[in-house]
Design a protein around this motif. Structure first.
Motif, short mmCIF file in Angstrom:
data_model
loop_
_atom_site.label_atom_id
_atom_site.label_comp_id
_atom_site.label_asym_id
_atom_site.label_seq_id
_atom_site.Cartn_x
_atom_site.Cartn_y
_atom_site.Cartn_z
N PRO A 52 0.82 -1.21 0.00
CA PRO A 52 0.00 0.00 0.00
C PRO A 52 0.85 1.25 0.00
CG PRO A 52 0.08 -0.94 2.19
CD PRO A 52 0.80 -1.89 1.30
N ASP A 53 0.35 2.27 -0.64
CA ASP A 53 1.01 3.57 -0.64
C ASP A 53 -0.04 4.61 -0.30
OD1 ASP A 53 2.61 5.75 -0.91
OD2 ASP A 53 2.71 5.71 -3.10
N LEU A 54 -0.13 4.95 1.00
CA LEU A 54 -1.18 5.86 1.45
C LEU A 54 -0.89 7.29 1.07
CD1 LEU A 54 -1.84 4.37 5.00
CD2 LEU A 54 -2.86 3.74 2.80
N GLY A 55 0.37 7.63 0.87
CA GLY A 55 0.72 8.99 0.49
C GLY A 55 0.35 10.00 1.56
N ILE A 56 0.59 9.65 2.83
CA ILE A 56 0.23 10.53 3.94
C ILE A 56 1.38 11.50 4.17
CG2 ILE A 56 -0.45 10.63 6.37
CD1 ILE A 56 -1.57 7.86 6.08
N ARG A 57 1.28 12.70 3.61
CA ARG A 57 2.33 13.70 3.72
C ARG A 57 1.69 15.06 3.99
NH1 ARG A 57 3.29 10.41 -0.63
NH2 ARG A 57 5.17 9.13 -0.53
N GLY A 58 2.53 16.04 4.25
CA GLY A 58 2.02 17.38 4.48
C GLY A 58 1.96 17.71 5.96
N SER A 59 1.16 18.71 6.28
CA SER A 59 1.03 19.16 7.66
C SER A 59 0.25 18.14 8.49
CB SER A 59 0.31 20.50 7.70
OG SER A 59 -1.03 20.35 7.27
N ALA A 60 0.16 18.43 9.78
CA ALA A 60 -0.55 17.51 10.67
C ALA A 60 -2.01 17.36 10.26
CB ALA A 60 -0.45 18.00 12.12
N LEU A 61 -2.66 18.47 9.93
CA LEU A 61 -4.07 18.40 9.53
C LEU A 61 -4.24 17.66 8.21
CD1 LEU A 61 -5.43 21.94 10.49
CD2 LEU A 61 -5.76 19.77 11.65
N ASP A 62 -3.28 17.86 7.29
CA ASP A 62 -3.34 17.14 6.02
C ASP A 62 -3.21 15.64 6.26
OD1 ASP A 62 -3.62 19.48 4.61
OD2 ASP A 62 -1.48 19.69 4.20
N ARG A 63 -2.30 15.28 7.16
CA ARG A 63 -2.11 13.85 7.44
C ARG A 63 -3.33 13.28 8.16
NH1 ARG A 63 3.11 15.72 8.92
NH2 ARG A 63 2.72 15.36 11.14
N ALA A 65 -6.41 14.33 7.85
CA ALA A 65 -7.46 14.21 6.84
C ALA A 65 -7.22 13.00 5.94
CB ALA A 65 -7.54 15.49 6.00
N ALA A 66 -5.93 12.78 5.58
CA ALA A 66 -5.62 11.64 4.73
C ALA A 66 -5.89 10.33 5.45
CB ALA A 66 -4.16 11.69 4.28
N ILE A 67 -5.50 10.26 6.72
CA ILE A 67 -5.75 9.05 7.50
C ILE A 67 -7.25 8.83 7.68
CG2 ILE A 67 -5.47 8.00 9.79
CD1 ILE A 67 -2.76 9.39 9.96
N GLU A 68 -7.99 9.92 7.90
CA GLU A 68 -9.44 9.81 8.06
C GLU A 68 -10.08 9.25 6.80
OE1 GLU A 68 -11.28 13.48 9.02
OE2 GLU A 68 -13.30 12.66 9.13
N GLY A 69 -9.65 9.78 5.64
CA GLY A 69 -10.19 9.26 4.39
C GLY A 69 -9.84 7.82 4.14
N GLU A 70 -8.60 7.44 4.50
CA GLU A 70 -8.18 6.06 4.32
C GLU A 70 -8.95 5.12 5.24
OE1 GLU A 70 -6.02 3.06 2.43
OE2 GLU A 70 -6.34 5.18 1.95
N LEU A 71 -9.19 5.57 6.48
CA LEU A 71 -9.98 4.76 7.41
C LEU A 71 -11.40 4.54 6.88
CD1 LEU A 71 -8.91 6.22 10.88
CD2 LEU A 71 -8.51 3.91 10.06
N LYS A 77 -14.67 -0.94 2.59
CA LYS A 77 -14.25 -2.18 1.94
C LYS A 77 -14.49 -3.37 2.86
CE LYS A 77 -12.36 -4.56 -1.39
NZ LYS A 77 -13.05 -4.71 -2.70
N ALA A 78 -14.18 -3.21 4.16
CA ALA A 78 -14.38 -4.30 5.11
C ALA A 78 -15.86 -4.65 5.22
CB ALA A 78 -13.83 -3.91 6.48
N GLU A 79 -16.73 -3.63 5.23
CA GLU A 79 -18.17 -3.89 5.30
C GLU A 79 -18.65 -4.62 4.06
OE1 GLU A 79 -19.85 -0.08 5.93
OE2 GLU A 79 -19.43 -0.05 8.08
N GLU A 80 -18.11 -4.24 2.89
CA GLU A 80 -18.50 -4.91 1.65
C GLU A 80 -18.08 -6.38 1.67
OE1 GLU A 80 -17.34 -4.86 -3.12
OE2 GLU A 80 -16.66 -3.25 -1.80
#
Length: 276
Positions: A52-63, A65-71, A77-80
Motif C-alpha cells: 500500500p502507498d497511502l501517500g500521507i504527507r504534508g502538515s498535521a491536519l493534512d495527514r 485528513a488523509a488518515i481519516e479518508g483512508e480509514l 471495503k471491510a463492510e463490503e
C-alpha cells in the motif's frame, strides 16, 4: 401374457429408480462444483494486491485528513467483504445441508430426522447482537451516549471506566480492548477508544494513545467524545515531540467544536506549549 406385463413393469420401475438416483448424484456433483468455485473466489479476496502507498504527507491536519479518508475507505471495503462473506457462508451452509439430506435419501437405513442442524461454514455461528435494554444510569454518572444499551454492555464499560479512574491503567487497557472486541462498532466504541488511549497514556505509551485518539476522532467526528479525542490527540502529539503539529491540532478544537468543554482544555495546552 400377465407374467410378461409384470416383468416389463418391474424393469420399467427399476430403470426409473436408477435414472432418479443418477440424476440426484449428478445434481450433488454440480452443487459441490459450484460451492467449490464460490469458496475459491472468496479465498482470492484474501490475497493482497501489492504494497500500500497511502501517500500521507504534508502538515498535521493534512495527514489527519488523509488518515481519516483512508480509514473510511478501508471501513467501507471491510463492510463490503463482510456482506459478501456472509452471503457465501449462508448459501454454502444451505447447500451443504441440502446435500446431506439428499445423500441420506440415497443411503439405506439413514434416518433423515436425526441429521440435525448443519454447522455454518467456518465452524462458528454468526454472533448475534445482544438485545437492547433501556439503560438508566444515574444523572451524576452518565455515559457518553444518549440512548439504549444492553445491560451487559453498560456494565462492562463501567468496569473499564472504574479501573481507569482508580489508576489501574494496565487493567483498564485490557478491559477497554475486550469491550471493543465484544461490542464492535457499538455506540460506546468512540468512548472506549478514548478510554483505552488514556490507559495507554497512563502507562507512558503516547504513540499508541495518539492512535486511539485519532481513531476516535476521525472515525466518529460527531460523537460526544470527539472534542476530547481531538484535544487529547494534540497533547499526545506534543508528548511525541511534534510541538508545531500539536499546536495546529489543538487549535482545531475550537474551530471544529466551538462551545465544547474541550476548547478551554485545548487552549490551556496551547499556552503550556507556547503556541502562537
Amino acid at each position: 401374457m400377465l407374467r410378461g406385463m409384470v416383468f416389463g413393469a418391474c424393469l420399467l420401475a427399476g430403470s426409473m429408480a436408477a435414472a432418479q438416483q443418477a440424476e440426484t448424484l449428478a445434481d450433488i456433483k454440480q452443487d459441490l462444483a459450484v460451492l467449490t468455485v464460490e469458496l475459491r473466489n472468496l479465498r482470492s479476496e484474501l490475497n493482497t494486491t501489492g504494497s500500500p502507498d497511502l501517500g500521507i504527507r504534508g502538515s498535521a491536519l493534512d495527514r489527519i485528513a488523509a488518515i481519516e479518508g483512508e480509514l473510511q475507505r478501508v471501513t467501507a471495503k471491510a463492510e463490503e467483504l463482510e456482506f459478501r462473506i456472509g452471503r457465501v457462508v449462508q448459501d454454502g451452509s444451505n447447500r451443504i445441508g441440502d446435500l446431506k439430506f439428499r445423500i441420506c435419501e440415497l443411503e439405506p437405513g439413514c434416518d433423515i430426522g436425526k441429521l440435525g442442524e448443519t454447522d455454518p461454514l467456518g465452524g462458528d455461528a454468526v454472533p448475534t447482537a445482544p438485545v437492547a435494554q433501556p439503560a438508566t444510569p444515574p444523572a451524576t454518572d452518565a455515559l457518553p451516549f444518549d440512548g439504549e444499551l444492553a445491560i451487559s454492555e453498560e456494565a462492562d464499560f463501567r468496569s473499564a471506566a472504574d479501573a481507569l479512574e482508580q489508576g489501574d491503567y494496565a487493567g483498564a487497557e485490557l478491559l477497554f480492548a475486550q469491550f471493543r472486541e465484544t461490542y464492535p462498532m457499538g455506540p460506546l466504541e468512540p468512548a472506549a477508544l478514548v478510554g483505552e488511549g488514556r490507559a495507554l497514556e497512563g502507562q507512558g505509551d503516547s504513540r499508541e494513545a495518539a492512535r486511539r485518539y485519532l481513531s476516535a476522532y476521525s472515525g466518529f467526528p460527531d460523537a460526544a467524545v470527539a472534542p476530547e479525542a481531538l484535544w487529547r490527540l494534540g497533547d499526545a502529539i506534543a508528548a511525541l515531540g511534534s510541538i508545531d503539529d500539536a499546536c495546529i491540532t489543538l487549535g482545531e478544537v475550537s474551530v471544529r467544536y466551538p462551545g465544547s468543554d474541550a476548547v478551554s482544555r485545548a487552549e490551556a495546552s496551547r499556552q503550556t506549549l507556547g503556541c502562537q
